[in-house]
Design a protein around this motif. Sequence first.
Motif, PDB file in Angstrom:
ATOM      1  N   TYR A   1     -24.089  36.888   2.325  1.00 34.87           N
ATOM      2  CA  TYR A   1     -24.760  35.281   1.807  1.00 34.87           C
ATOM      3  C   TYR A   1     -24.064  34.214   2.380  1.00 34.87           C
ATOM      4  O   TYR A   1     -24.101  33.252   3.237  1.00 34.87           O
ATOM      5  CB  TYR A   1     -25.246  34.929   0.323  1.00 34.87           C
ATOM      6  CG  TYR A   1     -25.953  33.691   0.308  1.00 34.87           C
ATOM      7  CD1 TYR A   1     -27.223  33.686   0.671  1.00 34.87           C
ATOM      8  CD2 TYR A   1     -25.022  32.612  -0.240  1.00 34.87           C
ATOM      9  CE1 TYR A   1     -28.043  32.288   1.228  1.00 34.87           C
ATOM     10  CE2 TYR A   1     -25.672  31.749  -0.464  1.00 34.87           C
ATOM     11  CZ  TYR A   1     -27.257  31.123  -0.216  1.00 34.87           C
ATOM     12  OH  TYR A   1     -27.785  30.009   0.260  1.00 34.87           O
ATOM     13  N   LEU A   2     -22.103  33.735   1.396  1.00 35.68           N
ATOM     14  CA  LEU A   2     -21.588  32.991   2.203  1.00 35.68           C
ATOM     15  C   LEU A   2     -21.531  32.912   3.864  1.00 35.68           C
ATOM     16  O   LEU A   2     -21.139  31.898   4.460  1.00 35.68           O
ATOM     17  CB  LEU A   2     -20.448  33.104   1.496  1.00 35.68           C
ATOM     18  CG  LEU A   2     -20.591  32.974  -0.291  1.00 35.68           C
ATOM     19  CD1 LEU A   2     -19.230  33.629  -0.291  1.00 35.68           C
ATOM     20  CD2 LEU A   2     -20.858  31.522  -0.299  1.00 35.68           C
ATOM     21  N   TRP A   3     -21.385  34.310   4.729  1.00 34.39           N
ATOM     22  CA  TRP A   3     -21.026  34.468   5.810  1.00 34.39           C
ATOM     23  C   TRP A   3     -22.555  33.509   7.111  1.00 34.39           C
ATOM     24  O   TRP A   3     -21.467  33.144   6.987  1.00 34.39           O
ATOM     25  CB  TRP A   3     -20.786  35.586   6.793  1.00 34.39           C
ATOM     26  CG  TRP A   3     -19.450  36.442   6.738  1.00 34.39           C
ATOM     27  CD1 TRP A   3     -18.752  37.392   5.745  1.00 34.39           C
ATOM     28  CD2 TRP A   3     -18.888  35.528   7.058  1.00 34.39           C
ATOM     29  NE1 TRP A   3     -17.783  36.704   6.882  1.00 34.39           N
ATOM     30  CE2 TRP A   3     -17.773  36.299   7.709  1.00 34.39           C
ATOM     31  CE3 TRP A   3     -18.846  34.982   8.629  1.00 34.39           C
ATOM     32  CZ2 TRP A   3     -16.492  36.292   8.440  1.00 34.39           C
ATOM     33  CZ3 TRP A   3     -17.829  33.906   9.526  1.00 34.39           C
ATOM     34  CH2 TRP A   3     -16.695  35.452   9.049  1.00 34.39           C
ATOM     35  N   ARG A   4     -22.822  34.266   6.266  1.00 35.27           N
ATOM     36  CA  ARG A   4     -24.943  33.125   7.184  1.00 35.27           C
ATOM     37  C   ARG A   4     -24.446  31.988   6.695  1.00 35.27           C
ATOM     38  O   ARG A   4     -24.914  31.347   7.409  1.00 35.27           O
ATOM     39  CB  ARG A   4     -25.542  34.353   5.890  1.00 35.27           C
ATOM     40  CG  ARG A   4     -26.724  34.752   7.172  1.00 35.27           C
ATOM     41  CD  ARG A   4     -27.572  35.221   6.622  1.00 35.27           C
ATOM     42  NE  ARG A   4     -28.326  34.561   5.225  1.00 35.27           N
ATOM     43  CZ  ARG A   4     -28.974  35.835   4.145  1.00 35.27           C
ATOM     44  NH1 ARG A   4     -28.506  36.397   4.066  1.00 35.27           N
ATOM     45  NH2 ARG A   4     -29.096  34.833   3.013  1.00 35.27           N
ATOM     46  N   GLN A   5     -24.288  31.435   5.666  1.00 36.61           N
ATOM     47  CA  GLN A   5     -23.977  30.159   5.430  1.00 36.61           C
ATOM     48  C   GLN A   5     -22.950  29.334   6.258  1.00 36.61           C
ATOM     49  O   GLN A   5     -23.414  28.285   7.082  1.00 36.61           O
ATOM     50  CB  GLN A   5     -24.330  29.851   3.885  1.00 36.61           C
ATOM     51  CG  GLN A   5     -25.122  30.442   3.242  1.00 36.61           C
ATOM     52  CD  GLN A   5     -26.048  29.927   3.759  1.00 36.61           C
ATOM     53  OE1 GLN A   5     -27.085  29.147   4.059  1.00 36.61           O
ATOM     54  NE2 GLN A   5     -26.680  31.002   3.928  1.00 36.61           N
ATOM     55  N   VAL A   6     -21.609  29.939   6.772  1.00 35.77           N
ATOM     56  CA  VAL A   6     -20.620  29.956   7.430  1.00 35.77           C
ATOM     57  C   VAL A   6     -21.486  29.814   8.535  1.00 35.77           C
ATOM     58  O   VAL A   6     -21.375  28.653   9.221  1.00 35.77           O
ATOM     59  CB  VAL A   6     -20.126  30.106   6.919  1.00 35.77           C
ATOM     60  CG1 VAL A   6     -18.827  29.788   8.600  1.00 35.77           C
ATOM     61  CG2 VAL A   6     -18.847  30.753   6.094  1.00 35.77           C
TER      62      VAL A   6
END
Length: 228
Positions: free
Chosen positions: A183-188
């Motif tokens: 999820y964090l990667w997608r937001q980055v």
Amino acid sequence: MTKNILFLRILLLTPSMVLSVADSFAEVDLENGEEINEVCAGCHGEFGQGGKEGEYPRLAGLPASFIAKQLELFRERTRKNLAMVEYVDHRQMPDADIADIAAYISAIELPSKLAPVDESAPGFNAYERLLATKRVVQIPRVEGDVESGRKLYRRECGSCHGSDGWGDEDDGVPMLAGQYTNYLWRQVEKYREKRRIHDESSPEDELLSEFSNSEIRDILAYLSTQDD
Ligand code: HEC
Ligand code: HEC
């Protein structure tokens, strides 16, 4: 009922939260929040624990003001979220409901592990144990240089996201520790492509584009160790 009273006490005992959030939070209706959560649970889980390895982010423990703000951004379509758009329009979710659900989910605490038990001991209740395991969120460690990620994180992210990654309730900054890595990667990526705005006070800020993928990977590797 007892549970609601408990949540209410947590709210009352956290003056920073009352101060940081709009007036509407002063009179949140946690029972209404619990009811609304039945809809959210279909994707985010009954306890806001998230699901499908981060396709649905963890919500439990995020600052209430951050949750409320994201719901408004989804409603205005400033932050695109096709999955949720039908649940957040004004008819489905008036402002008072946003305050209630945000306060309800924010107050849920999830353990990252369970204390070991002796299953053969008298009084062991397998069903209760099973229920308890549903609340556990433990982010699996991901590959990367944890030590270099820790240094980068401390220097570049910790001032806003908290020195250990657990967010900042007062300023409504989300935690990055305890959140799914995917999820964090997608937001980055979304911030880099300007599909989300990372820092509203300086929207032109390109902080996340200034790091290489391997540096971000190291930061995420460090964060994935924070709930061990
Ligand atoms: C049909 C599935 C679905 C339902 C139902 C749903 N969500 Fe979501 N939600 C998502 C997805 C998918 C994302 C991640 C979107 C992305 O990657 O940007 C998300 C993201 C969020 C975020 C942003 C979290 C963050 O860390 O930025 C919040 C807050 C949120 N949802 C709250 C809710 C609430 C409150 C409800 C119930 C009223 C709800 N959602 C119902 C699918 C759903
Ligand atoms: C100046 C303060 C500030 C700094 C420094 C900062 N962030 Fe953020 N970050 C924020 C705020 C505020 C948000 C929520 C923004 C929004 O509404 O989308 C956020 C959101 C995020 C999110 C999305 C989380 C979610 O649940 O949706 C990620 C991922 C993120 N930041 C990564 C980083 C990383 C990695 C660094 C360090 C390289 C960093 N941030 C440094 C303020 C900051």
